[in-house]
Structures are given as structure tokens and as C-alpha cells.
Design an enzyme around this catalytic site. Structure first.
Site, PDB file in Angstrom:
ATOM      1  N   CYS A 116      34.736  41.707  47.260  1.00  0.00           N
ATOM      2  CA  CYS A 116      34.241  42.689  46.279  1.00  0.00           C
ATOM      3  C   CYS A 116      32.745  42.530  45.997  1.00  0.00           C
ATOM      4  O   CYS A 116      32.098  43.460  45.531  1.00  0.00           O
ATOM      5  CB  CYS A 116      35.025  42.592  44.979  1.00  0.00           C
ATOM      6  SG  CYS A 116      36.774  42.921  45.203  1.00  0.00           S
ATOM      7  N   HIS A 252      30.884  46.256  39.320  1.00  0.00           N
ATOM      8  CA  HIS A 252      32.051  46.365  40.201  1.00  0.00           C
ATOM      9  C   HIS A 252      33.223  46.879  39.359  1.00  0.00           C
ATOM     10  O   HIS A 252      33.456  46.417  38.251  1.00  0.00           O
ATOM     11  CB  HIS A 252      32.359  44.991  40.788  1.00  0.00           C
ATOM     12  CG  HIS A 252      33.658  44.935  41.523  1.00  0.00           C
ATOM     13  ND1 HIS A 252      34.018  45.876  42.460  1.00  0.00           N
ATOM     14  CD2 HIS A 252      34.691  44.055  41.453  1.00  0.00           C
ATOM     15  CE1 HIS A 252      35.213  45.571  42.942  1.00  0.00           C
ATOM     16  NE2 HIS A 252      35.645  44.479  42.338  1.00  0.00           N
ATOM     17  N   ASN A 282      40.019  49.775  42.099  1.00  0.00           N
ATOM     18  CA  ASN A 282      39.137  48.763  42.680  1.00  0.00           C
ATOM     19  C   ASN A 282      39.010  49.015  44.183  1.00  0.00           C
ATOM     20  O   ASN A 282      39.958  48.805  44.928  1.00  0.00           O
ATOM     21  CB  ASN A 282      39.738  47.380  42.406  1.00  0.00           C
ATOM     22  CG  ASN A 282      38.872  46.246  42.914  1.00  0.00           C
ATOM     23  OD1 ASN A 282      37.936  46.464  43.687  1.00  0.00           O
ATOM     24  ND2 ASN A 282      39.188  45.036  42.499  1.00  0.00           N
TER      25      ASN A 282
HETATM   26  O1  UT7 Z   1      37.924  42.719  42.412  1.00  0.00           O
HETATM   27  C1  UT7 Z   1      38.277  41.397  42.509  1.00  0.00           C
HETATM   28  C2  UT7 Z   1      38.422  40.779  41.201  1.00  0.00           C
HETATM   29  N1  UT7 Z   1      39.688  41.075  40.616  1.00  0.00           N
HETATM   30  C3  UT7 Z   1      39.759  41.275  39.331  1.00  0.00           C
HETATM   31  O2  UT7 Z   1      38.742  41.297  38.688  1.00  0.00           O
HETATM   32  C4  UT7 Z   1      41.116  41.385  38.683  1.00  0.00           C
HETATM   33  C5  UT7 Z   1      41.152  40.514  37.481  1.00  0.00           C
HETATM   34  N2  UT7 Z   1      42.364  40.531  36.748  1.00  0.00           N
HETATM   35  C6  UT7 Z   1      42.858  41.615  36.086  1.00  0.00           C
HETATM   36  O3  UT7 Z   1      42.300  42.676  36.138  1.00  0.00           O
HETATM   37  C7  UT7 Z   1      44.057  41.414  35.207  1.00  0.00           C
HETATM   38  O4  UT7 Z   1      44.343  40.038  35.098  1.00  0.00           O
HETATM   39  C8  UT7 Z   1      45.335  42.161  35.695  1.00  0.00           C
HETATM   40  C9  UT7 Z   1      45.152  43.643  35.499  1.00  0.00           C
HETATM   41  C10 UT7 Z   1      45.566  41.838  37.160  1.00  0.00           C
HETATM   42  C11 UT7 Z   1      46.546  41.719  34.895  1.00  0.00           C
HETATM   43  O5  UT7 Z   1      46.312  41.920  33.501  1.00  0.00           O
HETATM   44  P1  UT7 Z   1      46.635  40.742  32.468  1.00  0.00           P
HETATM   45  O6  UT7 Z   1      46.406  41.305  31.143  1.00  0.00           O
HETATM   46  O7  UT7 Z   1      45.821  39.545  32.904  1.00  0.00           O
HETATM   47  O8  UT7 Z   1      48.191  40.507  32.676  1.00  0.00           O
HETATM   48  P2  UT7 Z   1      48.953  39.200  33.208  1.00  0.00           P
HETATM   49  O9  UT7 Z   1      48.668  38.952  34.650  1.00  0.00           O
HETATM   50  O10 UT7 Z   1      48.699  38.067  32.251  1.00  0.00           O
HETATM   51  O11 UT7 Z   1      50.443  39.691  33.061  1.00  0.00           O
HETATM   52  C12 UT7 Z   1      50.999  40.052  31.795  1.00  0.00           C
HETATM   53  C13 UT7 Z   1      52.385  40.632  32.022  1.00  0.00           C
HETATM   54  C14 UT7 Z   1      53.265  39.778  32.936  1.00  0.00           C
HETATM   55  O12 UT7 Z   1      54.575  39.847  32.424  1.00  0.00           O
HETATM   56  P3  UT7 Z   1      55.187  38.609  31.590  1.00  0.00           P
HETATM   57  O13 UT7 Z   1      55.087  37.431  32.508  1.00  0.00           O
HETATM   58  O14 UT7 Z   1      54.315  38.506  30.375  1.00  0.00           O
HETATM   59  O15 UT7 Z   1      56.568  39.079  31.311  1.00  0.00           O
HETATM   60  C15 UT7 Z   1      53.212  40.518  34.244  1.00  0.00           C
HETATM   61  O16 UT7 Z   1      54.374  40.304  35.016  1.00  0.00           O
HETATM   62  O17 UT7 Z   1      52.282  41.913  32.657  1.00  0.00           O
HETATM   63  C16 UT7 Z   1      53.149  41.951  33.789  1.00  0.00           C
HETATM   64  N3  UT7 Z   1      52.605  42.851  34.785  1.00  0.00           N
HETATM   65  C17 UT7 Z   1      52.884  44.153  34.831  1.00  0.00           C
HETATM   66  N4  UT7 Z   1      53.667  44.931  34.055  1.00  0.00           N
HETATM   67  C18 UT7 Z   1      53.741  46.241  34.355  1.00  0.00           C
HETATM   68  C19 UT7 Z   1      51.720  42.551  35.790  1.00  0.00           C
HETATM   69  N5  UT7 Z   1      51.452  43.669  36.491  1.00  0.00           N
HETATM   70  C20 UT7 Z   1      52.153  44.673  35.908  1.00  0.00           C
HETATM   71  C21 UT7 Z   1      52.271  46.044  36.173  1.00  0.00           C
HETATM   72  N6  UT7 Z   1      53.072  46.785  35.388  1.00  0.00           N
HETATM   73  N7  UT7 Z   1      51.610  46.643  37.200  1.00  0.00           N
END
Ligand code: UT7
Length: 325
Positions: A116, A252, A282
Site C-alpha cells: 500500500c 492512503h 482500499n
Molecule cells: O492498507 C493496508 C493497511 N491496512 C489497514 O490499514 C487496515 C487496518 N485495520 C482496520 O481497518 C480494522 O482493524 C478492521 C476494519 C480490519 C477491523 O476493524 P476493528 O474495529 O479493528 O475490528 P476487529 O478486528 O477488532 O474485530 C471486531 C469484531 C470481531 O468480532 P468479535 O471477535 O468481537 O466477536 C470480528 O470478528 O468484528 C468482527 N468482524 C466483522 N463483523 C462483521 C470483523 N470483520 C467483520 C465484518 N463484518 N466484515
């Protein structure tokens, strides 16, 4: 005043494939919802390349528009740098395929692989040619087909990415050696290979398979805001400007919460932030030039404006760049 050769962005172009995939479309294949995706990421839709569209086709379409905007033709191009992590083939470099498809003459063409962060890295590489008089008309392209690296059973990643390409033409122009000069004024590039496990593709030449993208999203999130902010401060210092002087912030486009968090941390007002993440998701190395193109096309970014670009991606790699447009 000392006359210095500057690398000036003289044209910008972008290309998005026709197919649009909405959050509701994805909710039919994984356990997710439009509400969750919008709230946690700001993403509403993304574009997807068709099966017969290699990334070089996206790159060529963006490059043609950038050349047209610069008033240049493919025959003028003597350097092509393509930032991509989804090249058509393991080799040759996608840049040489772009060169052939454009009909550009024999020159220099190669890819930059910093995921990225690739576009910011590629700009810096092109600056090394243009500002030393070693290229007269450079094409710097960020082009990706990230949807080809998705595990469509992993809701934590497959909702986040899209396909597209953005391109700029960079040409040498004499400047006065001040921060009023047009051109690429400052950079800060960073990499930390010890964080590889946070974001990578589990395939490649050593495995015999293309592989799928794997990410510990919340860990990447944590690193992003802190590390990008440091790189922004360093790039501004390299350029000799204050962050408060920046007219437009072009981050980004990974996650609305990250880019707003970074803007707040470095003191950039909301109205200066260019966001396309809702419509593009992204697109990895393509996201910055696509966002730049959007804001140039709609008339927000004008010649002479001071731009701040930043990115973070697999590696981990990250970086920032200050440009007088
Ligand atoms: O370009 C390269 C760099 N990449 C990035 O910058 C990405 C960086 N990270 C992010 O943007 C975020 O961390 C995410 C969008 C990937 C995830 O958001 P988050 O607020 O950090 O959520 P999390 O990973 O802590 O997950 C929270 C909950 C989990 O459920 P439990 O374990 O709390 O029950 C996940 O399983 O959200 C769940 N979850 C989803 N739920 C519905 C993860 N993906 C999804 C989804 N739909 N698509």
C-alpha cells in the site's frame, strides 16, 4: 536563490473497472452487514476488475489519462515506474508490459513493491531520476487488482479491498530552491520487516501458489496512526514546511477511522482531507493517485497547492511525501 531541478507533477489520471460490488453484495457471501462495514471502515462499495482484465490494463488506462492531462504522448515517456503488489506475472515487471501496451519507446521501466506504500515509494524513486536530469517524462503508476488476493471466506479482509489504478506524469522543471517551487519537495520512507506477520500474502514463488491476503487488522490499525504521524512530521521537515501550511491531505484510503485519526493527530482540519474510501475501498498502491485524481478532476486541487500524501502497508512499510502541485 539557487536554481534547482524539481520533479513536477504535470498530469494526473485514474481508472476504475466497471463492476461495482456493494456491501450488501458481500453480505450475501460472508457473515457481514452494510452497517458494520460502514461504521468500522467508511467503505460503501468497491470496484472489481473483470476476469480478462490484468492489472496492466488498469495501469495503461490511468496512464493514458495522465499523459493526456500533461499534454504528452506515449512517445515522450522515458521512465515508467509501476507500484503494484498484484503484477500480471511473476516477471517481467508490469511496467514493461505497460510500456509495450502504451507503445512507449525503449527507456527505463520497472516495478516497485511496497504494497500500500508503493506509490509514495515509487514517487521517491522517480524523483531520483527526474531531479537528477536522468528522465524527462516519467510515468508513476499505482495499479492493483487486490480482489484477486482475497480469501472470500474471511470477512475480516474481503470487505476491505478493491481494484483500480492511478497515474501521474512527472517532469523536470527548474525551481528557485524554495518551498514555493512546484515539485516533490520532501519524503520520509520507512519499513519494519519484523512486523511482516501482521499483513502479508501466504503465497508466492517459494510456495508455488499465488496465495491469499492475511491481516491482523486491529494490530495494523494500532501501528498505522502512530507510525504514519511520525513519517508525516519527518516529510514536512524534509520539505521545510509546516504541516499547518498543507492545503490538501491525501492519505492512503484503507479505513476512514485511520485517516481521520492521523489527520487529527497531526493537526490537519477535516475540510482539507480527501477521502475516496467510501467508493473505492482500499486499492493498495492505487489509492493515493486515485484520490488525487478525484480531487483534481472535481476542481478542489489546483496548480500550486501544497499536498501531503501518506500511506502504510504490508512489510510493514509506510511513508509520506510533500508535493507542491
Ligand atoms: O492498507 C493496508 C493497511 N491496512 C489497514 O490499514 C487496515 C487496518 N485495520 C482496520 O481497518 C480494522 O482493524 C478492521 C476494519 C480490519 C477491523 O476493524 P476493528 O474495529 O479493528 O475490528 P476487529 O478486528 O477488532 O474485530 C471486531 C469484531 C470481531 O468480532 P468479535 O471477535 O468481537 O466477536 C470480528 O470478528 O468484528 C468482527 N468482524 C466483522 N463483523 C462483521 C470483523 N470483520 C467483520 C465484518 N463484518 N466484515
Amino acid at each position: 536563490m539557487t536554481q534547482v531541478l524539481r520533479s513536477v507533477v504535470t498530469g494526473v489520471g485514474g481508472y476504475l473497472p466497471d463492476q461495482v460490488v456493494t456491501n450488501d453484495d458481500l453480505a450475501k457471501i460472508v457473515d457481514t452487514s452494510d452497517e458494520w462495514i460502514v461504521e468500522r471502515t467508511g467503505i460503501r462499495r468497491r470496484h472489481k476488475a473483470s476476469d480478462d482484465q490484468p492489472v496492466s490494463d488498469l495501469a495503461v488506462a490511468a496512464a493514458r489519462k495522465a499523459l493526456e492531462a500533461a499534454g504528452r504522448s506515449p512517445e515522450d515517456v522515458d521512465l515508467i515506474v509501476v507500484a503494484t503488489t498484484t503484477g500480471d506475472l511473476t516477471f517481467p515487471a508490469t511496467a514493461t508490459i505497460v510500456q509495450r501496451k502504451l507503445g512507449a519507446p525503449v527507456g527505463v521501466a520497472f516495478d516497485v513493491q511496497a504494497v500500500c506504500s508503493g506509490f509514495v515509494y515509487a514517487l521517491s524513486v522517480a524523483d531520483g531520476f527526474v531531479a537528477r536530469g536522468r528522465a524527462k517524462c516519467a510515468l508513476v503508476i499505482g495499479a492493483e487488482t487486490m480482489t484477486r488476493l482475497m480469501d472470500w471466506t474471511d470477512r475480516g479482509t474481503c470487505v476491505l479491498f478493491g481494484d483500480g489504478a492511478g497515474a501521474v506524469v512527472v517532469e523536470p522543471q527548474m525551481g528557485e530552491g524554495t518551498t514555493e517551487d512546484r515539485g516533490l519537495l520532501g519524503f520520509a520512507l520507512r519499513a519494519d520487516g519484523t512486523k511482516q506477520d501482521l499483513l502479508y500474502v501466504d503465497g508466492g514463488v517459494s510456495t508455488g501458489q499465488v496465495g491469499k491476503l492475511r491481516m491482523q487488522g486491529n494490530q495494523v490499525f494500532r501501528h498505522a496512526v502512530v507510525n504514519i504521524s511520525e513519517a508525516i512530521t519527518a516529510a514536512a521537515a524534509d520539505a521545510g514546511v509546516e504541516v499547518s501550511e498543507v492545503d490538501w491531505f491525501i492519505p492512503h484510503q484503507a479505513n476512514l477511522r485511520i485517516l481521520e485519526g492521523v489527520a487529527r493527530r497531526v493537526g490537519i482540519e477535516d475540510h482539507k482531507v480527501i477521502t475516496t474510501v467510501a467508493d473505492h475501498a482500499n486499492t493498495s498502491a492505487a489509492s493515493i493517485p486515485l484520490a488525487l485524481n478525484t480531487a483534481v478532476q472535481d476542481g478542489r486541487i489546483k496548480k500550486g497547492d501544497l499536498l501531503l500524501l501518506e500511506a502504510m502497508g504490508g512489510g510493514l512499510t509506510w511513508g509520506a511525501c510533500v508535493v507542491r502541485f
